[in-house]
Scaffold this motif. Structure first.
Motif, PDB file in Angstrom:
ATOM      1  N   ILE A 166     -38.837 -13.201  -4.014  1.00  0.00           N
ATOM      2  CA  ILE A 166     -38.394 -12.686  -5.313  1.00  0.00           C
ATOM      3  C   ILE A 166     -38.304 -11.162  -5.310  1.00  0.00           C
ATOM      4  N   TYR A 167     -39.348 -10.489  -4.824  1.00  0.00           N
ATOM      5  CA  TYR A 167     -39.351  -9.025  -4.857  1.00  0.00           C
ATOM      6  C   TYR A 167     -38.351  -8.415  -3.884  1.00  0.00           C
ATOM      7  N   SER A 168     -37.968  -9.176  -2.867  1.00  0.00           N
ATOM      8  CA  SER A 168     -37.008  -8.638  -1.895  1.00  0.00           C
ATOM      9  C   SER A 168     -35.562  -8.853  -2.325  1.00  0.00           C
ATOM     10  N   ILE A 169     -35.354  -9.511  -3.467  1.00  0.00           N
ATOM     11  CA  ILE A 169     -33.989  -9.724  -3.958  1.00  0.00           C
ATOM     12  C   ILE A 169     -33.295  -8.398  -4.227  1.00  0.00           C
ATOM     13  N   LYS A 170     -34.090  -7.390  -4.593  1.00  0.00           N
ATOM     14  CA  LYS A 170     -33.506  -6.096  -4.950  1.00  0.00           C
ATOM     15  C   LYS A 170     -32.737  -5.440  -3.802  1.00  0.00           C
ATOM     16  N   SER A 171     -33.044  -5.825  -2.547  1.00  0.00           N
ATOM     17  CA  SER A 171     -32.363  -5.227  -1.399  1.00  0.00           C
ATOM     18  C   SER A 171     -30.891  -5.616  -1.325  1.00  0.00           C
ATOM     19  N   GLY A 172     -30.556  -6.784  -1.921  1.00  0.00           N
ATOM     20  CA  GLY A 172     -29.166  -7.234  -1.896  1.00  0.00           C
ATOM     21  C   GLY A 172     -28.776  -7.976  -0.639  1.00  0.00           C
ATOM     22  N   HIS A 173     -29.699  -8.118   0.307  1.00  0.00           N
ATOM     23  CA  HIS A 173     -29.410  -8.822   1.557  1.00  0.00           C
ATOM     24  C   HIS A 173     -29.824 -10.291   1.453  1.00  0.00           C
ATOM     25  N   ASN A 174     -28.949 -11.176   1.865  1.00  0.00           N
ATOM     26  CA  ASN A 174     -29.227 -12.621   1.870  1.00  0.00           C
ATOM     27  C   ASN A 174     -29.766 -13.106   0.527  1.00  0.00           C
ATOM     28  N   THR A 175     -29.171 -12.619  -0.541  1.00  0.00           N
ATOM     29  CA  THR A 175     -29.655 -12.946  -1.885  1.00  0.00           C
ATOM     30  C   THR A 175     -29.645 -14.452  -2.141  1.00  0.00           C
ATOM     31  N   THR A 176     -28.574 -15.111  -1.740  1.00  0.00           N
ATOM     32  CA  THR A 176     -28.463 -16.550  -1.974  1.00  0.00           C
ATOM     33  C   THR A 176     -29.603 -17.306  -1.297  1.00  0.00           C
ATOM     34  N   LYS A 177     -29.870 -16.979  -0.060  1.00  0.00           N
ATOM     35  CA  LYS A 177     -30.944 -17.648   0.691  1.00  0.00           C
ATOM     36  C   LYS A 177     -32.307 -17.377   0.047  1.00  0.00           C
ATOM     37  N   LYS A 178     -32.532 -16.133  -0.373  1.00  0.00           N
ATOM     38  CA  LYS A 178     -33.822 -15.775  -0.977  1.00  0.00           C
ATOM     39  C   LYS A 178     -34.037 -16.510  -2.294  1.00  0.00           C
ATOM     40  N   LEU A 179     -32.985 -16.655  -3.080  1.00  0.00           N
ATOM     41  CA  LEU A 179     -33.102 -17.365  -4.353  1.00  0.00           C
ATOM     42  C   LEU A 179     -33.411 -18.844  -4.127  1.00  0.00           C
ATOM     43  N   PHE A 180     -32.740 -19.442  -3.143  1.00  0.00           N
ATOM     44  CA  PHE A 180     -33.017 -20.844  -2.838  1.00  0.00           C
ATOM     45  C   PHE A 180     -34.456 -21.002  -2.341  1.00  0.00           C
ATOM     46  N   ASP A 181     -34.860 -20.121  -1.431  1.00  0.00           N
ATOM     47  CA  ASP A 181     -36.215 -20.200  -0.876  1.00  0.00           C
ATOM     48  C   ASP A 181     -37.273 -20.023  -1.961  1.00  0.00           C
ATOM     49  N   ALA A 182     -37.043 -19.074  -2.868  1.00  0.00           N
ATOM     50  CA  ALA A 182     -38.004 -18.843  -3.952  1.00  0.00           C
ATOM     51  C   ALA A 182     -38.160 -20.096  -4.808  1.00  0.00           C
ATOM     52  N   GLY A 183     -37.038 -20.699  -5.180  1.00  0.00           N
ATOM     53  CA  GLY A 183     -37.080 -21.927  -5.968  1.00  0.00           C
ATOM     54  C   GLY A 183     -37.708 -23.072  -5.198  1.00  0.00           C
ATOM     55  N   PHE A 184     -37.428 -23.134  -3.896  1.00  0.00           N
ATOM     56  CA  PHE A 184     -37.957 -24.205  -3.052  1.00  0.00           C
ATOM     57  C   PHE A 184     -39.484 -24.140  -2.973  1.00  0.00           C
ATOM     58  N   TRP A 185     -40.024 -22.948  -2.722  1.00  0.00           N
ATOM     59  CA  TRP A 185     -41.481 -22.808  -2.622  1.00  0.00           C
ATOM     60  C   TRP A 185     -42.163 -23.064  -3.964  1.00  0.00           C
ATOM     61  N   ILE A 186     -41.503 -22.672  -5.040  1.00  0.00           N
ATOM     62  CA  ILE A 186     -42.051 -22.974  -6.368  1.00  0.00           C
ATOM     63  C   ILE A 186     -42.042 -24.479  -6.605  1.00  0.00           C
ATOM     64  N   GLY A 187     -41.011 -25.148  -6.120  1.00  0.00           N
ATOM     65  CA  GLY A 187     -40.940 -26.603  -6.245  1.00  0.00           C
ATOM     66  C   GLY A 187     -42.083 -27.288  -5.522  1.00  0.00           C
ATOM     67  N   ILE A 188     -42.384 -26.827  -4.303  1.00  0.00           N
ATOM     68  CA  ILE A 188     -43.503 -27.420  -3.554  1.00  0.00           C
ATOM     69  C   ILE A 188     -44.823 -27.126  -4.265  1.00  0.00           C
ATOM     70  N   ALA A 189     -44.974 -25.882  -4.769  1.00  0.00           N
ATOM     71  CA  ALA A 189     -46.191 -25.531  -5.510  1.00  0.00           C
ATOM     72  C   ALA A 189     -46.350 -26.410  -6.740  1.00  0.00           C
ATOM     73  N   THR A 190     -45.231 -26.785  -7.355  1.00  0.00           N
ATOM     74  CA  THR A 190     -45.265 -27.646  -8.544  1.00  0.00           C
ATOM     75  C   THR A 190     -45.794 -29.034  -8.209  1.00  0.00           C
ATOM     76  N   LEU A 191     -45.479 -29.517  -7.025  1.00  0.00           N
ATOM     77  CA  LEU A 191     -45.992 -30.818  -6.598  1.00  0.00           C
ATOM     78  C   LEU A 191     -47.513 -30.801  -6.460  1.00  0.00           C
ATOM     79  N   ILE A 192     -48.054 -29.632  -6.170  1.00  0.00           N
ATOM     80  CA  ILE A 192     -49.503 -29.506  -5.981  1.00  0.00           C
ATOM     81  C   ILE A 192     -50.198 -29.155  -7.290  1.00  0.00           C
ATOM     82  N   TYR A 193     -49.630 -28.193  -8.022  1.00  0.00           N
ATOM     83  CA  TYR A 193     -50.188 -27.780  -9.319  1.00  0.00           C
ATOM     84  C   TYR A 193     -49.019 -27.686 -10.293  1.00  0.00           C
ATOM     85  N   PRO A 194     -48.782 -28.721 -11.104  1.00  0.00           N
ATOM     86  CA  PRO A 194     -47.557 -28.843 -11.901  1.00  0.00           C
ATOM     87  C   PRO A 194     -47.191 -27.633 -12.756  1.00  0.00           C
TER      88      PRO A 194
END
Length: 307
Positions: A109-137
């Motif tokens: 999330i904090y590295s989004i400001k660099s403008g590099h690989n923004t699409t990948k970073k956004l997907f990864d951020a959502g993905f890790w939050i999704g896994i965290a949700t499975l553990i702590y909703p």
């Protein structure tokens, strides 16, 4: 003095912080967690400690990579001191694991400001939050931080608002597919039965009340003092600071809504509070004042075992 000692980011100082975390863990393991030093429980607790060490490494990476503080270890020091102040957080396996996953998402999330690989970073951020949700909703609330960062870092495009949702849904969908296959859909539905708890009586106990009151006081003081100064400096730092404030707000919501309140839920506020207070300390011109604040946190983190 402690402020001068951690004013530079040196490997030996990082090692000392790891040693301090080890001491906190051993003391709380003996006096609070009270688990036998044999068997499966011991293995679990050692695994949790290793996760905390990994978390410490990730925190240090996030701080340095995104310049959330200057070249010092105040942020990392505050992270360890706050873990020591709320020792229950170190032994809540779901909360520890979910926060480690959220730390990985913060890194994106904090590295989004660099403008590099923004699409990948956004997907990864959502993905890790999704896994965290499975553990702590309640971790699902952090998807809001991704959208906030997109707005703050001025990356507002339709795909940038849609991709984090895809990332979030992916692990949830895979989990749904699995429980559907084994005919245990109730496991998936239970994720969204939050069982909210608004009983805050646990915070009336001195071992929680004193460090929490001091943390809230210093954090609010830091925000009042530092925010106007941040708004006068570079645009990049100002944007990261605004993301940090929103992260603290989301963490506060998670703490308030946490179903089981025993102090471990405060893990969610440790990262943003540590960075906010670190910026407050580094902007202070008085070494005596810095030492006073740090020693007070240190004393509180020790005194809770006597209360």
């Amino acid at each position: 003095m402690i402020a001068n000692f951690f004013s530079k980011s040196k490997p030996v100082n990082i090692f000392n912080l790891v040693v301090l975390l080890v001491l906190y863990y051993i003391i709380s393991f003996i006096f609070i967690n009270n688990v036998a030093l044999i068997g499966w429980d011991f293995v679990i607790n050692i695994s949790l400690f290793l996760l905390l060490i990994v978390g410490l490494i990730v925190v240090n990476f996030i701080i340095n990579k995104n310049n959330l503080t200057l070249d010092n270890l105040y942020g990392l020091l505050m992270f360890v001191l706050l873990l020591g102040s709320f020792p229950e957080a170190m032994f809540a396996n779901k909360i520890v694991f979910s926060n480690l996953l959220l730390l990985i998402s913060y890194r994106k999330i904090y590295s989004i400001k660099s403008g590099h690989n923004t699409t990948k970073k956004l997907f990864d951020a959502g993905f890790w939050i999704g896994i965290a949700t499975l553990i702590y909703p309640l971790s699902i609330f952090y998807i809001a931080l991704v959208f906030v960062s997109v707005i703050i870092f001025q990356k507002i495009y339709f795909k940038n608002l849609f991709i984090p949702v895809i990332g979030l849904v992916t692990p949830l969908f895979l989990f749904f597919t699995y429980v559907f296959y084994i005919d245990k859909l109730e496991l998936f539905y239970n994720l969204f039965q939050y069982n909210l708890n608004f009983d805050f009586s646990i915070y009336n106990q001195l071992n929680n009340l004193l460090p929490l009151t001091f943390l809230i006081t210093i954090t609010l003081w830091s925000l009042v003092v530092v925010t106007p100064k941040i708004n006068l400096v570079s645009n990049t730092l100002r944007m990261s600071w605004n993301v940090l404030i929103n992260q603290l707000l989301i963490a506060t919501v998670v703490v308030v809504l946490a179903p089981n309140k025993n102090g471990s839920e405060l893990f969610f506020v440790i990262f943003p509070c540590a960075i906010i207070i670190a910026n407050f300390l580094q902007k202070s011109q008085s070494s005596n004042f810095k030492n006073l604040i740090l020693y007070l946190f240190l004393i509180l983190s020790i005194s809770i075992y006597l209360l």
